[in-house]
Design a protein around this motif. Structure first.
Motif, PDB file in Angstrom:
ATOM      1  N   GLY A 207      61.318  39.558  50.850  1.00 31.37           N
ATOM      2  CA  GLY A 207      60.233  40.503  51.072  1.00 31.37           C
ATOM      3  C   GLY A 207      59.604  40.940  49.767  1.00 31.37           C
ATOM      4  N   CYS A 208      58.614  41.814  49.866  1.00 31.16           N
ATOM      5  CA  CYS A 208      57.942  42.372  48.695  1.00 31.16           C
ATOM      6  C   CYS A 208      58.368  43.830  48.538  1.00 31.16           C
ATOM      7  CB  CYS A 208      56.424  42.285  48.852  1.00 31.16           C
ATOM      8  SG  CYS A 208      55.800  40.582  48.916  1.00 31.16           S
ATOM      9  N   PHE A 209      58.816  44.201  47.339  1.00 31.61           N
ATOM     10  CA  PHE A 209      59.374  45.523  47.103  1.00 31.61           C
ATOM     11  C   PHE A 209      58.714  46.139  45.872  1.00 31.61           C
ATOM     12  CE2 PHE A 209      62.488  42.849  49.171  1.00 31.61           C
ATOM     13  CZ  PHE A 209      62.866  43.617  50.261  1.00 31.61           C
ATOM     14  N   PHE A 210      58.609  47.460  45.885  1.00 32.74           N
ATOM     15  CA  PHE A 210      57.920  48.213  44.839  1.00 32.74           C
ATOM     16  C   PHE A 210      58.906  49.143  44.154  1.00 32.74           C
ATOM     17  CE2 PHE A 210      55.470  51.995  43.539  1.00 32.74           C
ATOM     18  CZ  PHE A 210      54.543  51.407  42.697  1.00 32.74           C
ATOM     19  N   ASN A 211      58.952  49.089  42.838  1.00 30.96           N
ATOM     20  CA  ASN A 211      59.823  49.961  42.058  1.00 30.96           C
ATOM     21  C   ASN A 211      58.986  51.101  41.496  1.00 30.96           C
ATOM     22  OD1 ASN A 211      61.682  51.149  40.365  1.00 30.96           O
ATOM     23  ND2 ASN A 211      61.772  49.448  38.896  1.00 30.96           N
ATOM     24  N   GLY A 212      58.964  52.224  42.205  1.00 35.48           N
ATOM     25  CA  GLY A 212      58.133  53.353  41.809  1.00 35.48           C
ATOM     26  C   GLY A 212      58.562  54.007  40.517  1.00 35.48           C
ATOM     27  N   ALA A 213      59.807  53.776  40.095  1.00 36.77           N
ATOM     28  CA  ALA A 213      60.311  54.397  38.869  1.00 36.77           C
ATOM     29  C   ALA A 213      60.063  53.530  37.633  1.00 36.77           C
ATOM     30  CB  ALA A 213      61.810  54.664  39.011  1.00 36.77           C
ATOM     31  N   ALA A 214      59.434  52.382  37.820  1.00 42.52           N
ATOM     32  CA  ALA A 214      59.247  51.460  36.686  1.00 42.52           C
ATOM     33  C   ALA A 214      58.279  52.031  35.668  1.00 42.52           C
ATOM     34  CB  ALA A 214      58.731  50.119  37.190  1.00 42.52           C
TER      35      ALA A 214
END
Length: 270
Positions: A207-214
């Motif tokens: 899947g596609c995942f987003f790392n908001g803390a990056a």
């Protein structure tokens, strides 16, 4: 293995809707191979071991010629390039290595090209169209070593990492946070759990995942492995096998290039 992995990655990225302008193979500088051989010999000496099997290394020119021959055999498209980039731009790229090579080889080492410096320089070259990003392609078995890269945030400012999977149960990372904090997007097309100790970091599902803390904007693409026997290809294993063969052949009197050629032609003929 590198040829097939690169072609495989470019094909899959295009199939998934990404624009791949060119595929470039950039072999490491000869100095890097010299240091690796020196480190191996130094380690053997420190441990009181006899010298190991024959060290198999080729010059940059030889490695480029081998890559070009393999690409021709695979019928690669015209947008594929083999570049002696690290030699051509050596005066701008070669750097001291006080934190690694100086510690591994206290008697002296040759300067090498840091990954971050290479990719930042390459991003400004004529091979990269304005507005495009570099996709650095590796087998996923290299992921653990990437956690020791210097300045990953600078690296992923102009590049993404493309990992080709292997059929392995998981990948363990020792200290992943500098690397992972530079990656904002995870585009996973093949499930391989990536762990720190017992803690799951990512990779258990596609899947596609987003790392908001990056803190960076990089993307990690994880692609399925090569099909069939190609999935087992490993340049490290191949070099070790060839080096052991050369050592065995030498012990049986096949030391010269002519005698080795005769031996190999005889074996190929059955």
């Amino acid at each position: 293995g590198h040829v097939l992995i690169g072609l495989h990655a470019a094909r899959l990225l295009r199939e998934k809707g990404h624009m791949v302008n060119a595929l470039c193979f950039v072999p490491v500088h000869d100095n890097y191979l010299h240091n690796k051989v020196s480190m191996k010999r130094y380690s053997e000496h420190q441990q009181g071991c006899p010298p190991g099997s024959t060290d198999l290394c080729y010059t940059m020119a030889q490695r480029c010629a081998l890559l070009e021959a393999l690409l021709e055999k695979e019928g690669s498209p015209g947008d594929v390039h083999v570049l002696d980039y690290e030699h051509r731009h050596a005066s701008e790229l070669l750097s001291d290595s006080p934190s690694f090579w100086a510690q591994q080889l206290p008697g002296g080492y040759l300067r090498t090209v840091p990954t971050v410096k290479l990719i930042k320089h390459f991003a400004q070259s004529s091979f990269v169209e304005k507005g495009s990003r570099i996709g650095a392609v590796f087998g996923i078995d290299n992921l653990a070593g990437m956690t020791f890269w210097n300045e990953p945030k600078e690296l992923f400012a102009c590049a993404d990492v493309v990992l080709v999977g292997r059929r392995m149960p998981c990948v363990h990372l020792a200290n992943p946070w500098a690397l992972l904090s530079s990656l904002r997007h995870f585009d996973l097309h093949y499930p391989i759990p990536v762990l720190q100790g017992e803690r799951l970091l990512f990779g258990d599902a596609s899947g596609c995942f987003f790392n908001g803390a990056a803190s960076g904007e990089g993307t990690l693409h994880l692609l399925p492995p090569l099909d069939g026997v190609g999935e087992q290809l490993s340049s490290t294993s191949l070099r070790a096998t060839l080096a052991n063969f050369l050592e065995t052949a030498k012990s049986h009197g096949f030391a010269s290039p002519e005698s080795l050629d005769q031996l190999l032609r005889g074996a190929a003929a059955g």
